[in-house]
Write an enzyme that holds these catalytic residues in place. Sequence first.
Site, PDB file in Angstrom:
ATOM      1  N   GLY A  66       2.663   2.616  -4.539  1.00  0.00           N
ATOM      2  CA  GLY A  66       1.687   2.263  -3.629  1.00  0.00           C
ATOM      3  C   GLY A  66       0.236   1.875  -3.133  1.00  0.00           C
ATOM      4  N   ASP A  67      -0.532   3.547  -3.566  1.00  0.00           N
ATOM      5  CA  ASP A  67      -1.511   3.372  -4.249  1.00  0.00           C
ATOM      6  C   ASP A  67      -2.565   3.953  -4.761  1.00  0.00           C
ATOM      7  OD1 ASP A  67      -5.095   3.403  -3.265  1.00  0.00           O
ATOM      8  OD2 ASP A  67      -4.940   3.603  -1.738  1.00  0.00           O
ATOM      9  N   ALA A  68      -1.897   4.377  -5.658  1.00  0.00           N
ATOM     10  CA  ALA A  68      -1.548   5.608  -7.370  1.00  0.00           C
ATOM     11  C   ALA A  68      -3.034   5.624  -7.228  1.00  0.00           C
ATOM     12  CB  ALA A  68      -0.974   5.113  -8.458  1.00  0.00           C
ATOM     13  N   ASN A 112      -5.957   9.814  -4.865  1.00  0.00           N
ATOM     14  CA  ASN A 112      -4.215  10.428  -3.791  1.00  0.00           C
ATOM     15  C   ASN A 112      -3.869  11.298  -4.857  1.00  0.00           C
ATOM     16  OD1 ASN A 112      -5.777   9.321  -1.884  1.00  0.00           O
ATOM     17  ND2 ASN A 112      -4.245   7.386  -2.743  1.00  0.00           N
TER      18      ASN A 112
END
Length: 270
Positions: free
Chosen positions: A195-197, A201
Amino acid sequence: MSRPVISEIPTGPVAVPGVVTALAGDDTVTPVWHNALGGLTFRLDDGRDGIRYVKWIAAGTPEIDLPGEAERLVWARRWVTVPRVVEHGTDADGTWLVTAAVPGLSAVDPRWSVDPATAVAAIGRGLRLLHDALPVDRCPFDWGVDRRLARADERIAGGEGPADRFPEHRRLETAEARARIGEPPAIDRLVVCHGDACVPNTLLHDDGTFAAHVDLGSLGVADRWADLAVAAWSTEWNYGPGYDGIVYDAYGITPDPERIAYYRLLWDMA
């Protein structure tokens, strides 16, 4: 293309919220990250290898759901390496999430900024491991197109337009951009997406292998290209052009220009 500033390591003084000071007690408090929405992350270090991280967001910030992230971390830890939730809470000033440290350095750490190819390969392999490990049929979280289109419509209604998008999308008028994201390509493979690659992260071990994922506040079921397109795109923001192909190679997939273009525009607008 100019590099967008979405999140970054703080370079100046950062006001520490009262709840973070209280949570720290005698621990050393170090600001380590802030994002464009005002979210802050602090490292709490007791000096005896006891390190925690606190994410804090001011009250009234709708785009960051820390209780939801806590739920996702607890769920995902059954199959993959992600931070362990210590506690979370809310008061009149904001919301916070405390997690235990996991081994590894962020792919934007100076150690890896000088060796982008190694870091990018770890990002691709780590994303494949995540997608293969998390069970779609047992995931209660959604990150599909319909949900994200609703968010895009909220932003458009709030007045966002071409100037608020990344440089490669600013030539599109809002009506045309909205029409494009309203016609998604067929699903390639449903997975539980990060979802926020984005680059920061992913954590790496000292030997350059994948270690863990962090910041899973948007984790949910979607086409794998929703993650892949943005993971590869973010290598340009953090390392410069020319590394996106390494992401796809390390993941084990051939680039799909149609899906890449679609999910980058959807990311930008939603």
